[in-house]
Structures are given as C-alpha cells and as structure tokens.
Scaffold this motif. Structure first.
Motif, PDB file in Angstrom:
ATOM      1  N   UNK A 178       8.698  16.785  55.742  1.00 42.60           N
ATOM      2  CA  UNK A 178       7.466  16.497  55.002  1.00 42.60           C
ATOM      3  C   UNK A 178       6.346  16.095  55.955  1.00 42.60           C
ATOM      4  N   UNK A 179       6.664  15.289  56.955  1.00 44.38           N
ATOM      5  CA  UNK A 179       5.659  14.902  57.950  1.00 44.38           C
ATOM      6  C   UNK A 179       5.179  16.103  58.750  1.00 44.38           C
ATOM      7  N   UNK A 180       6.088  17.000  59.095  1.00 43.35           N
ATOM      8  CA  UNK A 180       5.688  18.198  59.823  1.00 43.35           C
ATOM      9  C   UNK A 180       4.801  19.097  58.971  1.00 43.35           C
ATOM     10  N   UNK A 181       5.090  19.190  57.690  1.00 45.41           N
ATOM     11  CA  UNK A 181       4.252  19.971  56.780  1.00 45.41           C
ATOM     12  C   UNK A 181       2.859  19.352  56.667  1.00 45.41           C
ATOM     13  N   UNK A 182       2.808  18.034  56.552  1.00 42.92           N
ATOM     14  CA  UNK A 182       1.525  17.344  56.489  1.00 42.92           C
ATOM     15  C   UNK A 182       0.762  17.501  57.800  1.00 42.92           C
ATOM     16  N   UNK A 183       1.478  17.459  58.897  1.00 40.87           N
ATOM     17  CA  UNK A 183       0.854  17.658  60.198  1.00 40.87           C
ATOM     18  C   UNK A 183       0.240  19.054  60.299  1.00 40.87           C
ATOM     19  N   UNK A 184       0.968  20.041  59.825  1.00 39.36           N
ATOM     20  CA  UNK A 184       0.438  21.405  59.836  1.00 39.36           C
ATOM     21  C   UNK A 184      -0.840  21.499  58.995  1.00 39.36           C
ATOM     22  N   UNK A 185      -0.816  20.861  57.843  1.00 40.70           N
ATOM     23  CA  UNK A 185      -1.990  20.904  56.971  1.00 40.70           C
ATOM     24  C   UNK A 185      -3.188  20.225  57.623  1.00 40.70           C
ATOM     25  N   UNK A 186      -2.982  19.130  58.317  1.00 43.97           N
ATOM     26  CA  UNK A 186      -4.095  18.421  58.946  1.00 43.97           C
ATOM     27  C   UNK A 186      -4.599  19.119  60.199  1.00 43.97           C
ATOM     28  N   UNK A 187      -3.708  19.752  60.945  1.00 44.01           N
ATOM     29  CA  UNK A 187      -4.123  20.386  62.193  1.00 44.01           C
ATOM     30  C   UNK A 187      -4.643  21.804  62.002  1.00 44.01           C
ATOM     31  N   UNK A 188      -3.977  22.594  61.177  1.00 39.50           N
ATOM     32  CA  UNK A 188      -4.329  24.008  61.058  1.00 39.50           C
ATOM     33  C   UNK A 188      -5.181  24.333  59.836  1.00 39.50           C
ATOM     34  N   UNK A 189      -5.120  23.513  58.803  1.00 37.78           N
ATOM     35  CA  UNK A 189      -5.857  23.794  57.577  1.00 37.78           C
ATOM     36  C   UNK A 189      -6.679  22.580  57.126  1.00 37.78           C
ATOM     37  N   UNK A 190      -7.550  22.039  57.982  1.00 30.56           N
ATOM     38  CA  UNK A 190      -8.326  20.867  57.561  1.00 30.56           C
ATOM     39  C   UNK A 190      -9.337  21.192  56.462  1.00 30.56           C
TER      40      UNK A 190
END
Length: 90
Positions: free
Chosen positions: A12-24
């Motif tokens: 879940x943290x990795x998914x959230x990280x992806x959303x914040x880094x790649x899809x802001x």
C-alpha cells in the motif's frame, strides 16, 4: 499472519508512493492554479523508503521491529496529513 499484513501495508505504501511521485496531477484539483507543492515528491520518496523497509521488517519478523515500523509509518502519515491540510488552507 502479521508478516502478511506488514507485506500488504508495504505494498500500500509503494502504491501511494507511485501515486505521489508519478501521478501528482491526481491531487491537482485540490490545489489552486495547477500548483503542485514540492512536499508531495518528498513524501513520495519517504513512502517508497518505508515501503521497502516494510519488506525488510517482514523478512526479519521480530515483533518489536514490526511495531516500530508501524509506529514510524503512522507518524509519517500523520505528518503528511497535517502538511497537506496546511497546504490546502492557504
């Protein structure tokens, strides 16, 4: 059982990280005039780091390490929430 939950939490943290880094831009409707604060990238990197640490904590499988991991992730999430709320107030 705790191991599985920690792994799911890390995913879940990795998914959230992806959303914040790649899809802001997913959060852009919250900010005025296409302004994306720099703290989104910082917290994305922190979530990425804690996601990786989650897998390490699951492999080690010591209860105290897992509890410390959860504690620090909760502090990180609270910090992100307060910073986001402060940013939206402006």
């Amino acid at each position: 059982m705790i191991r599985v939950l920690v792994i799911l939490f890390a995913l879940l943290l990795l998914l959230l990280s992806y959303a914040l880094l790649k899809k802001p831009q997913l959060l852009t409707p919250l900010f005025p005039q296409e302004e994306i604060p720099g703290f989104l990238r910082t917290y994305g990197q922190l979530y990425l780091g804690f996601g990786i640490l989650g897998f390490i904590a699951a492999v080690i499988n010591l209860k105290i390490i897992i509890l410390l991991y959860i504690f620090f992730v909760l502090l990180l999430a609270a910090s992100f929430s307060l910073k986001l709320a402060k940013s939206l107030k402006k």
